[in-house]
Design a protein around this motif. Sequence first.
Motif, PDB file in Angstrom:
ATOM      1  N   ILE A   1      18.133  69.140 -19.399  1.00  0.00           N
ATOM      2  CA  ILE A   1      17.303  70.093 -20.527  1.00  0.00           C
ATOM      3  C   ILE A   1      15.852  69.920 -20.326  1.00  0.00           C
ATOM      4  O   ILE A   1      15.080  71.113 -20.621  1.00  0.00           O
ATOM      5  CB  ILE A   1      17.950  69.814 -21.901  1.00  0.00           C
TER       6      ILE A   1
ATOM      7  N   ASN B   1      13.544  73.113 -19.936  1.00  0.00           N
ATOM      8  CA  ASN B   1      12.704  73.650 -20.744  1.00  0.00           C
ATOM      9  C   ASN B   1      11.315  73.876 -19.985  1.00  0.00           C
ATOM     10  O   ASN B   1      10.508  74.695 -20.258  1.00  0.00           O
ATOM     11  CB  ASN B   1      12.229  72.471 -21.817  1.00  0.00           C
TER      12      ASN B   1
ATOM     13  N   LYS C   1      18.277  83.488 -25.212  1.00  0.00           N
ATOM     14  CA  LYS C   1      19.279  82.521 -24.698  1.00  0.00           C
ATOM     15  C   LYS C   1      19.013  81.838 -23.343  1.00  0.00           C
ATOM     16  O   LYS C   1      19.000  82.712 -22.570  1.00  0.00           O
ATOM     17  CB  LYS C   1      20.651  83.137 -24.987  1.00  0.00           C
TER      18      LYS C   1
ATOM     19  N   LEU D   1      24.545  70.100 -20.785  1.00  0.00           N
ATOM     20  CA  LEU D   1      23.776  71.453 -21.353  1.00  0.00           C
ATOM     21  C   LEU D   1      24.698  72.085 -22.338  1.00  0.00           C
ATOM     22  O   LEU D   1      24.042  72.188 -23.717  1.00  0.00           O
ATOM     23  CB  LEU D   1      23.642  72.464 -20.319  1.00  0.00           C
TER      24      LEU D   1
ATOM     25  N   LEU E   1      23.091  71.498 -26.477  1.00  0.00           N
ATOM     26  CA  LEU E   1      22.676  72.996 -26.987  1.00  0.00           C
ATOM     27  C   LEU E   1      23.804  73.701 -27.889  1.00  0.00           C
ATOM     28  O   LEU E   1      23.588  74.731 -28.598  1.00  0.00           O
ATOM     29  CB  LEU E   1      22.187  73.722 -25.894  1.00  0.00           C
TER      30      LEU E   1
ATOM     31  N   ASN F   1      25.207  78.657 -27.118  1.00  0.00           N
ATOM     32  CA  ASN F   1      23.783  78.878 -27.122  1.00  0.00           C
ATOM     33  C   ASN F   1      23.072  78.697 -25.657  1.00  0.00           C
ATOM     34  O   ASN F   1      21.732  78.534 -25.787  1.00  0.00           O
ATOM     35  CB  ASN F   1      22.998  77.859 -28.155  1.00  0.00           C
ATOM     36  N   VAL F   2      23.895  78.469 -24.543  1.00  0.00           N
ATOM     37  CA  VAL F   2      23.194  78.289 -23.210  1.00  0.00           C
ATOM     38  C   VAL F   2      24.158  78.954 -22.278  1.00  0.00           C
ATOM     39  O   VAL F   2      25.449  78.840 -22.473  1.00  0.00           O
ATOM     40  CB  VAL F   2      22.746  76.831 -23.142  1.00  0.00           C
TER      41      VAL F   2
END
Lengths: 147, 147, 147
Positions: free
Chosen positions: B132, B136, C35, C60, C64, C68-69
């Motif tokens: 993540i 990001n 997203k 992931l 999240l 959401n991913v």
Amino acid sequence: MSIKSLFTRLMVAAALVVGVTGLAATAQAASKHGKPGVVIQISENNPATWNLALNNARNLQQALGAKNVNVEIVAYGPGINMLKFDSEVAPRIKQASADGVAVRACGNTMKAKKLTEKDLEPGVKVVPAGVIEIMNKQREGWAYIKP
Amino acid sequence: MSIKSLFTRLMVAAALVVGVTGLAATAQAASKHGKPGVVIQISENNPATWNLALNNARNLQQALGAKNVNVEIVAYGPGINMLKFDSEVAPRIKQASADGVAVRACGNTMKAKKLTEKDLEPGVKVVPAGVIEIMNKQREGWAYIKP
Amino acid sequence: MSIKSLFTRLMVAAALVVGVTGLAATAQAASKHGKPGVVIQISENNPATWNLALNNARNLQQALGAKNVNVEIVAYGPGINMLKFDSEVAPRIKQASADGVAVRACGNTMKAKKLTEKDLEPGVKVVPAGVIEIMNKQREGWAYIKP
């Protein structure tokens, strides 16, 4: 202030706004919606990986048309051996260059390994630092592939 | 409506347009045209790869100036060993941290391997999930390098 | 030209500027602020790497929330073996698909290795070229991970 002079001032202001936002839109378009680009990193001393990278470049050009996609191979560290004139894949490097694939060698690695352009397959160009070349391409909106 | 009130209204409208597009341009500038950033992924238990990553970080800082580029190394999975206090490259991790390279360990990997911060070279920080963190950074416009 | 007709013309011009810049801002927002998405590349014939990729996908989704991913695994070259019905990680591929991870096989590699969809774990879909799929996802603003 007359209507005419007001109109002129406003049109100048509007042109500036359109101009500035147009520039921003163009920069964006170039990266996301313009001609696609892919930078392919080679940092391993492994002919199987080199061949996979060359397949990737060829597949990109065959699927999209060589004129419609920018493809660049950047070799650094132990990957530099891919680009030597006596490399196992030298004939494929020559072919890729002829097909319009940019092939680049890391200048930092060249110095560290005491290599000169004469040690490389003709057509390969040296960039100051492979990692910066790869960073810059990504900043210009190119995709990154490490085979 | 007088010319003066028309002018005022139009200037307010223009300010809004410039403001809105300015915000969009700023967000864009931060990612593509601001200070460059590079996130370097380490997910292999291989000291040669670790040294190559540390060379990449050093080359970036030397070429651009340490103040002009953000560099972060994120280790996860088998790559976590790079960041242990008794790692083969521990002195170079210490030096990289001192030079302003952010060095991050994946919290998920730490848990799975029952490691704590005490097992890591001082200066290394733990992030909840390496993947993540890497995602990001790319979303913020940083380039990605896997040496 | 009357003040009223001037006002009308200027409002039309302003609406066009706001419209155009709005479209650009929306396209940008979709990639950087919408997203999040992560495309995970598998190009190695190495079960340890396959498991690491599947851990990445799971982490992931757990961190999240799966809704959401966007997570997509793309396998090509020697990595295609990951997706065969008799692969060492076949049960995990089935689980990942059930969890909403998109799993894609490279059509070029399938042809080269004379594989058909019947050779793959059910749920895996074939894309024309893995490298183009990975490029397209990055152009849409997805992050790239090569475990």
